[in-house]
Design a protein around this motif. Sequence first.
Motif, PDB file in Angstrom:
ATOM      1  N   GLY A  14      43.021  41.025  36.297  1.00  0.00           N
ATOM      2  CA  GLY A  14      42.627  39.632  36.501  1.00  0.00           C
ATOM      3  C   GLY A  14      43.276  38.933  37.668  1.00  0.00           C
ATOM      4  N   HIS A  15      44.357  39.450  38.201  1.00  0.00           N
ATOM      5  CA  HIS A  15      45.030  38.834  39.346  1.00  0.00           C
ATOM      6  C   HIS A  15      44.631  39.506  40.664  1.00  0.00           C
ATOM      7  CE1 HIS A  15      47.728  42.302  39.274  1.00  0.00           C
ATOM      8  NE2 HIS A  15      47.866  42.092  37.987  1.00  0.00           N
ATOM      9  N   GLY A  16      43.678  40.452  40.623  1.00  0.00           N
ATOM     10  CA  GLY A  16      43.332  41.208  41.829  1.00  0.00           C
ATOM     11  C   GLY A  16      44.401  42.252  42.086  1.00  0.00           C
ATOM     12  N   MET A  17      44.246  43.014  43.166  1.00  0.00           N
ATOM     13  CA  MET A  17      45.271  44.001  43.460  1.00  0.00           C
ATOM     14  C   MET A  17      45.204  44.440  44.916  1.00  0.00           C
ATOM     15  SD  MET A  17      43.818  47.404  41.423  1.00  0.00           S
ATOM     16  CE  MET A  17      45.406  48.130  41.302  1.00  0.00           C
ATOM     17  N   PRO A  18      46.353  44.810  45.473  1.00  0.00           N
ATOM     18  CA  PRO A  18      46.357  45.330  46.843  1.00  0.00           C
ATOM     19  C   PRO A  18      45.690  46.698  46.901  1.00  0.00           C
ATOM     20  CG  PRO A  18      48.572  45.395  45.912  1.00  0.00           C
ATOM     21  CD  PRO A  18      47.679  44.753  44.887  1.00  0.00           C
ATOM     22  N   ALA A  19      45.220  47.045  48.084  1.00  0.00           N
ATOM     23  CA  ALA A  19      44.568  48.342  48.294  1.00  0.00           C
ATOM     24  C   ALA A  19      45.060  48.910  49.618  1.00  0.00           C
ATOM     25  CB  ALA A  19      43.055  48.181  48.305  1.00  0.00           C
ATOM     26  N   TRP A  20      44.954  50.234  49.773  1.00  0.00           N
ATOM     27  CA  TRP A  20      45.421  50.925  50.956  1.00  0.00           C
ATOM     28  C   TRP A  20      44.359  51.908  51.439  1.00  0.00           C
ATOM     29  CZ3 TRP A  20      48.318  49.767  46.699  1.00  0.00           C
ATOM     30  CH2 TRP A  20      49.464  48.998  46.912  1.00  0.00           C
ATOM     31  N   GLU A  21      44.367  52.167  52.739  1.00  0.00           N
ATOM     32  CA  GLU A  21      43.437  53.139  53.322  1.00  0.00           C
ATOM     33  C   GLU A  21      43.736  54.550  52.838  1.00  0.00           C
ATOM     34  OE1 GLU A  21      43.558  52.994  57.574  1.00  0.00           O
ATOM     35  OE2 GLU A  21      43.192  50.848  57.647  1.00  0.00           O
ATOM     36  N   LEU A  22      45.013  54.851  52.707  1.00  0.00           N
ATOM     37  CA  LEU A  22      45.511  56.153  52.267  1.00  0.00           C
ATOM     38  C   LEU A  22      46.573  55.911  51.204  1.00  0.00           C
ATOM     39  CD1 LEU A  22      45.989  57.719  55.807  1.00  0.00           C
ATOM     40  CD2 LEU A  22      44.178  58.281  54.180  1.00  0.00           C
ATOM     41  N   PRO A  23      46.967  56.929  50.448  1.00  0.00           N
ATOM     42  CA  PRO A  23      48.049  56.725  49.474  1.00  0.00           C
ATOM     43  C   PRO A  23      49.392  56.610  50.203  1.00  0.00           C
ATOM     44  CG  PRO A  23      47.282  58.993  49.382  1.00  0.00           C
ATOM     45  CD  PRO A  23      46.385  58.267  50.341  1.00  0.00           C
ATOM     46  N   LEU A  35      38.849  41.607  38.549  1.00  0.00           N
ATOM     47  CA  LEU A  35      37.804  42.064  37.637  1.00  0.00           C
ATOM     48  C   LEU A  35      36.671  42.831  38.318  1.00  0.00           C
ATOM     49  CD1 LEU A  35      37.672  38.924  35.333  1.00  0.00           C
ATOM     50  CD2 LEU A  35      39.088  40.960  35.096  1.00  0.00           C
ATOM     51  N   LEU A  36      36.919  43.313  39.531  1.00  0.00           N
ATOM     52  CA  LEU A  36      35.936  44.125  40.243  1.00  0.00           C
ATOM     53  C   LEU A  36      35.774  45.466  39.530  1.00  0.00           C
ATOM     54  CD1 LEU A  36      34.235  44.564  42.895  1.00  0.00           C
ATOM     55  CD2 LEU A  36      36.286  45.673  43.801  1.00  0.00           C
ATOM     56  N   PRO A  37      34.549  45.865  39.166  1.00  0.00           N
ATOM     57  CA  PRO A  37      34.349  47.177  38.551  1.00  0.00           C
ATOM     58  C   PRO A  37      34.537  48.281  39.596  1.00  0.00           C
ATOM     59  CG  PRO A  37      32.458  45.727  38.145  1.00  0.00           C
ATOM     60  CD  PRO A  37      33.320  45.075  39.171  1.00  0.00           C
ATOM     61  N   VAL A  38      35.275  49.316  39.243  1.00  0.00           N
ATOM     62  CA  VAL A  38      35.514  50.441  40.142  1.00  0.00           C
ATOM     63  C   VAL A  38      35.392  51.741  39.360  1.00  0.00           C
ATOM     64  CG1 VAL A  38      37.038  49.134  41.700  1.00  0.00           C
ATOM     65  CG2 VAL A  38      38.026  50.400  39.786  1.00  0.00           C
ATOM     66  N   GLN A  39      35.213  52.812  40.095  1.00  0.00           N
ATOM     67  CA  GLN A  39      35.146  54.151  39.508  1.00  0.00           C
ATOM     68  C   GLN A  39      36.348  54.928  40.041  1.00  0.00           C
ATOM     69  OE1 GLN A  39      32.030  57.005  40.851  1.00  0.00           O
ATOM     70  NE2 GLN A  39      31.131  56.548  38.844  1.00  0.00           N
TER      71      GLN A  39
END
Length: 181
Positions: A14-23, A35-39
Amino acid sequence: MATPGFRPTHVVPGHGMPAWELPDPSRPTVPLDALLPVQLLERRGDWGRVLCANGWSAWVDARELVAVPQDPPVPGASPARTADPLPYLARAEQTLSRYRSAMEDLASGGLDGESFRDRTHGLRIGVVVEGEHVWLYDAEHGRWVYADGMRLSTFTTDEGPRADTGDPGLTATRVVSPDGP
C-alpha cells in the motif's frame, strides 16, 4: 492494456515500493505504484523480478510483495506445502522466557541493573495475534512474518534486499512464466 496471459501473483504494498533495473541497489528505476498488480517471474535471494500488466518489468525487494490469493485447491489434490510458523512461535516463547527469568532475578535482587542489561542485551521479540492472524518478528532475519493459518509470508523487513536470505522456507515463492505456473 494488459499483456496477454498476464495473471498477477502479487500486488505492490500500500505504500508503493522502489524498483531497480537489475538486482543491484545502485541501479534504481521508477518506483512502483501502491497496489499495482504484478507477476513474480524470478527470485534471486531477496530480489524478485516482476512483470507489470503493461509488459514492463523491474527488480524489487520480493519480501515486501503481497501475495494474491490463489484459487482453492482442487478436490483430491495434495495440499500445498507452506512455511511453518511454529519455529517462529517457539523462538518467541524462548526469548520471552529468557526475558522473564532475567526480570524475576532483577526483581528478587539476584541481579543488578548492569547484569540485567547484559542478560537481556540483543533480545528482540514481537508477536501480534488477532484471531487466526499472527504477525511474528523474526529477529534472526530482521523481518516480520505473517501467518493466517494457511500460509506464512514475509510482511515487512528491516533492511533492503540481499542476495541470499538463508531461510529456504520463506524463499519458496511460486514463480510463474507468461505461459502459466
